[in-house]
Design an enzyme around this catalytic site. Structure first.
Site, PDB file in Angstrom:
ATOM      1  N   HIS A   1      46.980  43.452  25.112  1.00 11.12           N
ATOM      2  CA  HIS A   1      45.760  43.234  25.361  1.00 11.12           C
ATOM      3  C   HIS A   1      44.687  44.904  25.128  1.00 11.12           C
ATOM      4  O   HIS A   1      44.055  45.040  24.252  1.00 11.12           O
ATOM      5  CB  HIS A   1      44.769  42.276  25.596  1.00 11.12           C
TER       6      HIS A   1
ATOM      7  N   HIS B   1      52.487  41.490  27.605  1.00 13.56           N
ATOM      8  CA  HIS B   1      51.820  41.156  26.791  1.00 13.56           C
ATOM      9  C   HIS B   1      50.050  41.373  27.021  1.00 13.56           C
ATOM     10  O   HIS B   1      49.274  41.302  26.932  1.00 13.56           O
ATOM     11  CB  HIS B   1      51.250  39.053  27.216  1.00 13.56           C
ATOM     12  N   GLU B   2      49.619  42.049  28.732  1.00 13.77           N
ATOM     13  CA  GLU B   2      48.483  41.895  28.872  1.00 13.77           C
ATOM     14  C   GLU B   2      48.860  44.031  28.739  1.00 13.77           C
ATOM     15  O   GLU B   2      47.205  43.949  28.049  1.00 13.77           O
ATOM     16  CB  GLU B   2      48.110  42.125  30.834  1.00 13.77           C
TER      17      GLU B   2
ATOM     18  N   HIS C   1      43.838  35.694  21.559  1.00 11.87           N
ATOM     19  CA  HIS C   1      45.630  35.242  21.518  1.00 11.87           C
ATOM     20  C   HIS C   1      45.442  34.163  19.821  1.00 11.87           C
ATOM     21  O   HIS C   1      44.538  33.683  18.828  1.00 11.87           O
ATOM     22  CB  HIS C   1      45.768  34.256  22.606  1.00 11.87           C
TER      23      HIS C   1
END
EC number: 3.4.24.-
Length: 618
Positions: free
Chosen positions: A204, A200-201, A306
């Site tokens: 980003h 997830h990070e 998000h």
């Protein structure tokens, strides 16, 4: 501080060649070496190698042919650009250290320092020449484990961002990921969640960030947001971000049902790039959907960065980790719509939440959805309206892979009017209804069934995910004769299971569902309870369970799910055979059978030498 328009050493990008696998180079900060050995091993040998491998298989990149050399930061944060010169020049001097987030970038990754004197008349390179840089990589990821101020915020496991963008296509070429040391868990049950957080990070840092929306490009490599003469988009001072165009993000107003028969105007922001629109419409089965809604709550770092939690609950790029994170086609579509990547959609994971729910689900409040389903006497799934209470009333997660509980609760203060959804709740006085909503704020307080975990004295013990074998309950507390493991699913219990032994009876106050092993066969779905197999002939069939385990009789009733929920091929549903309807012959652990007597005598015989030894040593 983000550095834009960094020239690659060989300043050339093949815009048409998008069939090259993404290459991510990991650089571990010294802080990783300072961790406890088990945490260091987890990060360097499991978490990041697996995350990077997955992302490299998922994305291809518009191939850069040059070595990555990062631009140096300036002492004063003031820099200049010269006409027809791709480099930036610091006013006065370069900083002693260049950082990417909290990490100091190694000298060998940096370009030569370029400065202009105070009157800007003389500009040129100074100090050591360009270093070797990072070869054979499209993105450099600096990984650290520093206890930063941000780690002090509640439940922050890790955070990441980009720090430098290349000049030709504005694609991020460097970023960082910092793991908060105290939040790194080495427990096997939490590995899947940790891995999902790391992926997830990194996503980003690669592209899914509000700060990058203004830099997205179309399939021809043209900016979707107009640029000024300096090559950058306009800057929005109030947001602290470069301002994206209406080709990327669109503001819309929804008619929003709330309690008391009122309807409000609810503003939303939607990402409206072509592939995202196509995938969102297909997922929800809503042909008029303008795009995919972005998160409108959670403050800086969560808001706009998000997907909206209410609509894509367990999609991995929503703003909080509640359960069973999956990276769906919608997220892959966004990464492709940046103009920097091509996505391998075979790597997308199935997202059940919201699938084929239609326009009423995706474009209206959850109150509208719940009320419509109630009027039609249908299940209000994926939402729920059972109060979280003690004892817990257990149910199953929407995908039936975990035990769950409805997260509807009472808040200490009234919720904002646009998030007050209930005109009535069982057992709740009318004047208290404005205080009730789902526990997840960024899901617009819509209540849903959520997996949970057991803690003892604040320490994590196990979660309720049926597929994780380490979640198996202690035999002395396994009232429902449950079995956790890769072939297990969540089944509804019609009644509380009872453990019986002679005249003793024990039951657990929290009941309603449990984890059980299932298998598929030509006859249909089989449910296994210990070594006993039960055939589910139709959905809703009640299985009467009576088995012996660890010296206790476990008695209870399970409700069969639909065979098609778990099996690819299922026979037509039919009434179960008579043998499946009759209760199993009761097992009596109190009878004095000869085998029991023999066992007791053998036990006594084995005890005698031990007792003798004790007496001799008295």
């Amino acid at each position: 501080q983000v550095v834009y328009q960094v020239p690659l050493k060989e300043n050339h990008v093949l815009k048409r060649n998008v069939d090259q696998q993404l290459r991510i180079k990991i650089i571990y900060d010294r802080s990783i070496e300072d961790l406890l050995p088990e945490k260091r091993h987890l990060i360097k040998n499991k978490l990041f190698p697996q995350a990077i491998s997955s992302l490299e298989k998922t994305f291809q990149v518009r191939k850069s042919t040059g070595t990555i050399l990062l631009s140096r930061q300036c002492v004063t944060n003031q820099y200049l650009r010269r006409k027809a010169d791709p480099h930036r020049y610091c006013r006065g001097a370069c900083a002693d250290y260049t950082r990417c987030g909290p990490v100091v970038v190694p000298e060998k990754h940096l370009q030569q320092c370029r400065v202009c004197n105070e009157n800007e008349w003389h500009c040129g390179p100074t100090g050591v020449p360009d270093q070797e840089g990072v070869r054979d990589a499209d993105f450099v990821l600096y990984v650290s484990a520093l206890t930063t101020e941000r780690c002090g915020h509640e439940n922050i496991i890790a955070y990441a961002a980009y720090c430098q963008l290349e000049a030709e296509m504005d694609r991020p070429i460097a970023g960082y990921a910092n793991l908060c040391p105290n939040m790194i868990s080495t427990q096997a049950q939490e590995f899947v969640g940790m891995l999902s957080t790391v992926k997830h990070e990194i996503i980003h840092a690669l592209g899914f960030s509000a700060g990058l929306f203004a830099f997205y490009r179309d399939d021809d490599g043209k900016p979707l947001t107009t640029r000024y003469a300096d090559g950058l988009p306009p800057f929005n001072e109030s947001l602290g971000l470069y301002q994206w165009s209406s080709k990327v993000v669109h503001k819309a107003v929804r008619l929003w049902d709330v309690r008391g028969g009122k309807m409000l105007h609810h503003a939303v922001y939607l990402l409206i790039t072509p592939r995202v629109v196509e995938e969102a419409r297909k997922h929800f089965n809503c042909p008029i959907l303008e795009g995919m809604e972005l998160e409108n709550q959670g403050g800086m770092g969560t808001e706009l960065n998000h997907w909206e939690k209410r609509l894509l609950e367990n999609e991995a790029m929503t703003g909080s980790h509640t359960q069973n994170r999956v990276f769906s086609r919608i997220t892959l579509a966004l990464m492709e719509d940046t103009g920097w990547y091509k996505a391998n959609y075979s790597m997308a994971e199935k997202l059940d939440w919201g699938r084929n729910k239609g326009c009423d689900f995706v474009m209206k409040s959850c109150k509208f959805w719940i009320d419509q389903k109630r009027q039609k006497r249908q299940l209000i799934s994926p939402y729920c309206d059972t109060l979280r209470s003690n004892p817990l009333q257990l149910t199953c997660r929407q995908d039936q892979r975990a035990v769950a509980v409805c997260n509807l609760q009472k808040f200490p203060k009234q919720l904002p009017q646009e998030y007050q959804y209930f005109d009535n709740l069982n057992g709740v006085p009318a004047e208290e209804l404005p205080y009730y909503g789902g526990s997840v704020e960024i899901a617009d307080y819509c209540p849903f069934s959520q997996e949970f975990s057991w803690h003892l004295s604040g320490e994590f013990q196990r979660s309720s995910d049926c597929r994780i074998i380490e979640n198996q309950p202690d035999p002395t507390k396994n009232y429902g004769a449950e079995k956790y493991g890769p072939n297990s699913v969540c089944l509804i219990q019609k009644s509380a299971f009872v453990m019986e032994q002679c005249r003793r009876k024990l039951s657990y106050p929290d009941w309603g569902s449990g984890c059980y092993q299932v298998s598929c066969s030509p006859q249909g779905l089989h449910v296994w309870v210990k070594d006993t197999v039960y055939l589910c002939s139709r959905s809703g069939q009640v299985l009467t369970v009576s088995i012996q385990m660890n010296g206790w009789i476990h008695v209870g009733n399970l409700i069969c799910p639909a065979c098609s929920d778990f099996c690819d091929f299922c026979p037509p549903e039919r009434d179960p055979p008579a043998s499946n309807l009759t209760r199993a012959a009761p097992i009596d652990l109190c009878s004095c059978s000869s085998s029991l007597v023999v066992t007791l005598w053998l036990l006594m015989a084995n005890l005698i030498p031990l007792l003798t030894g004790l007496f001799l040593c008295a």
